[in-house]
Scaffold this motif. Structure first.
Motif, PDB file in Angstrom:
ATOM      1  N   ASP A 162      16.351  12.232 -19.330  1.00 59.42           N
ATOM      2  CA  ASP A 162      15.797  11.117 -20.038  1.00 59.42           C
ATOM      3  C   ASP A 162      14.611  11.769 -20.747  1.00 59.42           C
ATOM      4  N   LYS A 204      22.533   1.980 -21.124  1.00 62.69           N
ATOM      5  CA  LYS A 204      21.419   2.211 -22.089  1.00 62.69           C
ATOM      6  C   LYS A 204      20.196   2.685 -21.667  1.00 62.69           C
ATOM      7  N   GLU A 205      19.589   3.883 -22.468  1.00 63.99           N
ATOM      8  CA  GLU A 205      18.784   4.731 -21.878  1.00 63.99           C
ATOM      9  C   GLU A 205      17.713   5.084 -22.983  1.00 63.99           C
ATOM     10  N   ASN A 206      16.453   5.577 -22.704  1.00 57.72           N
ATOM     11  CA  ASN A 206      15.368   5.664 -23.708  1.00 57.72           C
ATOM     12  C   ASN A 206      15.544   7.160 -24.305  1.00 57.72           C
ATOM     13  N   THR A 258      15.788   2.767 -28.083  1.00 57.48           N
ATOM     14  CA  THR A 258      16.844   2.492 -27.009  1.00 57.48           C
ATOM     15  C   THR A 258      18.161   2.801 -27.475  1.00 57.48           C
ATOM     16  N   HIS A 286      24.202   5.747 -24.060  1.00 55.87           N
ATOM     17  CA  HIS A 286      24.700   6.860 -23.613  1.00 55.87           C
ATOM     18  C   HIS A 286      26.217   7.084 -23.094  1.00 55.87           C
ATOM     19  N   TRP A 309      23.865  10.355 -27.149  1.00 53.54           N
ATOM     20  CA  TRP A 309      23.116   9.007 -27.301  1.00 53.54           C
ATOM     21  C   TRP A 309      22.965   8.496 -28.732  1.00 53.54           C
TER      22      TRP A 309
END
Length: 303
Positions: A31, A189-191, A196, A199, A241
């Motif tokens: 991340d 979802k990831e940062n 935002t 993935h 992403w």
């Protein structure tokens, strides 16, 4: 001089790797946080394959972007790169490349370099600024110019594949690779640097992926698969992403070579950015083919 010639060939491959890693190589998952722009995840609820087809189309249509990342190729090299590329009509752009470890970093030091160079990419080839170390050996010429056609001839089947990949490199190619894997999964979802993003993950058979995505003939593909096998590369894990505008913001890939891990992480931002690149002055440039001739002549004279 023979060792010096080998270094020159190796460095040309290293500069090529800096570009091709934009589309394909290897890298770990992690991340990220930091500054970015954009929110959302419009493809989160879509079927993964259908969503990625949209991502590939929109990313390709964006035409240009700022790029930065890191790449490791076993014990051969570790490098970081940053710059901007335009893929609207072939590949053009400029990147700063810094070798941080491996044989390439050692070779750069032996050539009197601090490990950093500037690379400029054009539709028919690329040029690398090797600095004062090269200029001392070439009468003041510190740029080496490489033709894709000449490198393809030098590299055989792998050279032909590299030429094709470099002339078609774009962030969308990484999406294409994931689509070809056949087992793409939506992770969630990831940062990513403040954005935002959704993935996606999958594993690719390298030889089969090359066959699906290339225009090489059967003989070239057979030779290339053998070379990949000799290098110990069989599969790569790809993760991407995607932001709320269906644009790629990060890509990681990871595989295994006989010399160690093949690994890359790339970030993309500022899609649509203006990219302008000029060929280095002719008086400060030596053709790679000419450099090889000079060094081979010096080797023959010394034997």
């Amino acid at each position: 001089m023979r060792t010096s010639t080998v270094r020159r060939v190796g460095l040309c491959v290293a500069v090529a790797a800096a570009l091709t890693s934009v589309a394909a190589c290897g890298g770990p998952d992690k991340d990220d946080s930091g500054k970015g722009a954009g929110h959302g995840g419009s493809v989160v609820n879509a079927d993964p394959v259908a969503a990625l087809l949209t991502v590939q189309k929109k990313t390709g249509a964006a035409s240009s972007a700022k790029v930065e990342g890191t790449t490791t190729m076993g014990s051969t090299m570790a490098m970081k790169q940053s710059g901007a590329l335009d893929w609207s009509d072939g590949i053009t752009g400029a990147m700063k490349i810094t070798y941080t470890g491996g044989d390439m970093a050692d070779s750069m030091k032996q050539l009197g370099s601090d490990g950093s160079m500037q690379a400029r990419y054009f539709k028919d080839g690329y040029a690398a600024d090797m600095g004062a170390a090269l200029a001392k050996q070439t009468g003041g010429k510190h740029w080496i110019s490489y033709s894709y056609e000449e490198l393809a001839a030098l590299g055989g089947a792998s050279g032909a594949a590299m030429q094709e990949q470099m002339q078609n490199t774009s962030p969308g190619e990484g999406v294409k690779g994931l689509l070809a894997s056949g087992d793409v999964k939506k992770v969630g979802k990831e940062n990513v640097r403040g954005v935002t993003a959704t993935h996606y993950s999958g594993t690719v058979d390298v030889a089969e992926l090359t066959a699906k995505n290339s225009k090489l003939d059967a003989e070239q593909l057979t030779a290339l698969k053998k070379q990949l096998g000799d290098a110990g590369i069989t599969t790569e894990k790809i993760d991407i992403w995607v932001d709320g505008n269906d644009l790629l913001v990060k890509k990681t890939e990871r595989g295994q070579m006989k010399t160690g891990e093949l690994n890359s992480t790339m970030f993309y931002s500022d899609y649509g950015t203006k990219v302008s690149v000029e060929r280095p002055p002719a008086g400060e440039t030596i053709e790679f083919k000419e450099l090889l001739k000079q060094q081979q002549g010096a080797t023959a004279g010394a034997s």
